[in-house]
Design a protein around this motif. Sequence first.
Motif, PDB file in Angstrom:
ATOM      1  N   LEU A  20      49.080 -32.710 -10.502  1.00 17.07           N
ATOM      2  CA  LEU A  20      48.000 -33.691 -10.656  1.00 17.07           C
ATOM      3  C   LEU A  20      47.799 -34.544  -9.410  1.00 17.07           C
ATOM      4  O   LEU A  20      47.027 -35.498  -9.430  1.00 17.07           O
TER       5      LEU A  20
ATOM      6  N   SER B 236      42.863 -32.938  -7.084  1.00 13.82           N
ATOM      7  CA  SER B 236      42.028 -32.188  -8.024  1.00 13.82           C
ATOM      8  C   SER B 236      42.137 -30.698  -7.703  1.00 13.82           C
ATOM      9  O   SER B 236      42.684 -30.303  -6.683  1.00 13.82           O
TER      10      SER B 236
ATOM     11  N   GLU C 187      47.255 -26.756  -5.203  1.00 17.15           N
ATOM     12  CA  GLU C 187      46.044 -26.923  -6.007  1.00 17.15           C
ATOM     13  C   GLU C 187      44.972 -25.911  -5.594  1.00 17.15           C
ATOM     14  O   GLU C 187      44.173 -25.471  -6.431  1.00 17.15           O
TER      15      GLU C 187
ATOM     16  N   ALA D 246      44.395 -30.061 -15.618  1.00 20.16           N
ATOM     17  CA  ALA D 246      44.287 -30.642 -14.273  1.00 20.16           C
ATOM     18  C   ALA D 246      43.570 -31.987 -14.352  1.00 20.16           C
ATOM     19  O   ALA D 246      43.301 -32.502 -15.440  1.00 20.16           O
ATOM     20  N   THR D 247      43.253 -32.551 -13.191  1.00 17.22           N
ATOM     21  CA  THR D 247      42.535 -33.831 -13.159  1.00 17.22           C
ATOM     22  C   THR D 247      41.119 -33.641 -13.698  1.00 17.22           C
ATOM     23  O   THR D 247      40.554 -32.549 -13.630  1.00 17.22           O
TER      24      THR D 247
ATOM     25  N   SER E 296      38.302 -32.069 -11.565  1.00 13.84           N
ATOM     26  CA  SER E 296      38.457 -30.696 -11.080  1.00 13.84           C
ATOM     27  C   SER E 296      37.189 -29.911 -11.388  1.00 13.84           C
ATOM     28  O   SER E 296      36.472 -30.226 -12.339  1.00 13.84           O
TER      29      SER E 296
ATOM     30  N   ILE F 128      43.645 -34.451 -17.593  1.00 14.66           N
ATOM     31  CA  ILE F 128      44.836 -35.260 -17.858  1.00 14.66           C
ATOM     32  C   ILE F 128      44.663 -36.666 -17.307  1.00 14.66           C
ATOM     33  O   ILE F 128      45.016 -37.642 -17.947  1.00 14.66           O
ATOM     34  N   CYS F 129      44.140 -36.782 -16.113  1.00 10.44           N
ATOM     35  CA  CYS F 129      43.920 -38.101 -15.519  1.00 10.44           C
ATOM     36  C   CYS F 129      42.584 -38.031 -14.755  1.00 10.44           C
ATOM     37  O   CYS F 129      42.086 -36.940 -14.477  1.00 10.44           O
TER      38      CYS F 129
ATOM     39  N   THR G 100      53.922 -41.261 -10.655  1.00 10.01           N
ATOM     40  CA  THR G 100      53.192 -40.017 -10.935  1.00 10.01           C
ATOM     41  C   THR G 100      53.875 -39.189 -12.024  1.00 10.01           C
ATOM     42  O   THR G 100      53.230 -38.390 -12.698  1.00 10.01           O
TER      43      THR G 100
ATOM     44  N   HIS H  11      52.430 -39.213 -15.629  1.00 12.14           N
ATOM     45  CA  HIS H  11      51.233 -38.408 -15.879  1.00 12.14           C
ATOM     46  C   HIS H  11      51.589 -36.930 -16.052  1.00 12.14           C
ATOM     47  O   HIS H  11      50.998 -36.232 -16.872  1.00 12.14           O
ATOM     48  N   HIS H  12      52.564 -36.470 -15.294  1.00 10.63           N
ATOM     49  CA  HIS H  12      52.989 -35.075 -15.443  1.00 10.63           C
ATOM     50  C   HIS H  12      53.709 -34.856 -16.777  1.00 10.63           C
ATOM     51  O   HIS H  12      53.599 -33.791 -17.381  1.00 10.63           O
TER      52      HIS H  12
ATOM     53  N   GLN I 276      51.019 -34.580 -19.286  1.00 12.42           N
ATOM     54  CA  GLN I 276      50.384 -33.269 -19.186  1.00 12.42           C
ATOM     55  C   GLN I 276      51.126 -32.236 -20.045  1.00 12.42           C
ATOM     56  O   GLN I 276      50.513 -31.417 -20.728  1.00 12.42           O
TER      57      GLN I 276
END
Lengths: 367, 367
Positions: free
Chosen positions: A14, A17, A27, A48-49, A52, A61-62, A75, A78-79, A82
């Motif tokens: 994440l 993007s 990515e 993904a963000t 994206s 996700i974010c 970070t 957030h993972h 996910q």
Amino acid sequence: MTRLPVRIAQVAPLYESVPPFAYGATERVVSYLTEELVRRGHELTLFATADSRTAARLVPICERGLWRDSAVWDTLTHHVRQLARVADLAHEFDVVHFHGDPLHFPLARSLPCKSLTTLHGQLLPVDHGPLFREFASAPLVSISDDQRKPVPFANWQATIHHGLPRDEFEFEPRAGSYLLFLGRIMPGKRPDLAVEIARRAELPLKMAGKVHPGEREYFTEQIEPLLERSRGFTDYLGEVGGTLRKELIANARALIFPVEWAEPFGMVMIEAMACGTPVIAFGRGAVPEVLEHGVSGFIVDNVEEAVQAVARIGELDRAQCRRAFDARFTAARMADDYLRVYERIVAGTRAAVPASDSDADAQQVCG
Amino acid sequence: MTRLPVRIAQVAPLYESVPPFAYGATERVVSYLTEELVRRGHELTLFATADSRTAARLVPICERGLWRDSAVWDTLTHHVRQLARVADLAHEFDVVHFHGDPLHFPLARSLPCKSLTTLHGQLLPVDHGPLFREFASAPLVSISDDQRKPVPFANWQATIHHGLPRDEFEFEPRAGSYLLFLGRIMPGKRPDLAVEIARRAELPLKMAGKVHPGEREYFTEQIEPLLERSRGFTDYLGEVGGTLRKELIANARALIFPVEWAEPFGMVMIEAMACGTPVIAFGRGAVPEVLEHGVSGFIVDNVEEAVQAVARIGELDRAQCRRAFDARFTAARMADDYLRVYERIVAGTRAAVPASDSDADAQQVCG
């Protein structure tokens, strides 16, 4: 082997993007693979963000890449989140393909589908050794054979080299007038040796690349004074992305890649090849797997040999460089390779269901 | 409430051993809690480094604290591995108590026992907000009420202040001659204001604390020149541990704690109280929860008030400081608080088993 239809989830890091706005090799690979598989009619879901861009179903996700959100500090949170979303939807997939840090290993054991992990970074015996022994049954993909060396015993399913869409970089038949160093400005990539090679080869050098916060001291203390002393022939452009970056690669006479660390793949080498730009690289890490000496570039041992290689660069045919790319480093080839692994993993599971249990219900469970 | 016997696992961060050799507040709290619960006859298992010292059953994950092992680069791999060991043994516990980063949330949902998480750091709305909404049923403990403020909606079970064993720090009845700043040298702790307070109070200042790699620039650019200018009355001792550290605290006239960030707890304040050393602190973060103004120290708003508080420090009775510690910040009190939460969580589960299913087997499953 029967080509089973597979319902595939791609789980991207994440930090950026998919694809990233500027650089972010992982990515980008996730993006190329996802779009190629969608084009072939597979059912793709991308975690993904939210910003994206994909033809797959996107599970956001974010809002944006975590490195682009100044309010984000941790970070990891957030993972972790996910993974919860992946677990919620896992019953919809045949295989979940993870690309980030191996956070998911403990969870993956209990997912109701198969999982696969591509390792994108350098592997260390002290860190990844015990991890891969603990999770000995988690199927792994390496991005080069060299990447496996510290942990050869792990559950490797395949080495799958990265690939680029055929039209991502345009072929440039004319050789340019400058040498190019492109990549993160870090000690293992030896930007200082690129300067030394250009100085002795008496050619201008263009240098571009991001300076990561942890490597700022290296940049200010070692590279900046060198750039200052070498102003006559060296031009540092900072971080360069998009069209400018592509032109920078296409118009170079050669890419200088004097790596002294175990480079796990070296994406920029195949970008250069796609443009027809040959590569002069030290034979470390994945370099001998990616370059064909005398075809797509020269593999050398030291600065002296690199200088000689620059003098001989006219012997290489830029059209042959491009052909070497077309033959081995397209996203289509990469997708073929991954599909083979997905199919093997999914088929493996189904084969494991005893004949007596193979009713309709058992067919639906892929765990 | 029935006091159920509980089989408890403590999952410590792996950065330091339990207890740590020098500083490491989280690992120390895990140690104090674990040993106190063992002493009371509970069945304890500690997941930590192999060189940890405990009366509990130790499940070793790595040889030594990851920050003390120069070969270790990726600490995440070891924490992921730790989760696998927890999952393997989870059927043996009534409750697993996690203390590190919230890596375990996705896994905890599928564990065959209850879990509890103590958050030890600062919480951020952008990072922890979405995380705690996603894992809305994961029971959490805060180390101060103030720590909750950015995410008040989370599933908080209790605020449990840290505690120290009663004999960890010795009471020193005589007030010393110097002021003390003790803690990580970082902008939010304002070591520069401690120097300013000492200068204006005309008392010597001893300063001790670790400089983390990410804060080295702050140290060399802002603190070192200040220390140089203040050499007449300020003495910087670097990172201090063990007996020396205890003596440093016990022999101070007052601890200066001019925090300008939301300090989640501030362990050093209760260490000072245990020695009888009063604390002069800015009223930020957990400070008003820990200190009693006029009893264990003075809560002030700015440098000016801090200087006035130093002049009045003789009004405070060091024996009363110690009594304030004994009343609220012992490891015994902390263990009582955690046991109440464990028992509530475990009882909650068992109550949830329908009467018709409550046979011997069902009793053994605590998920």
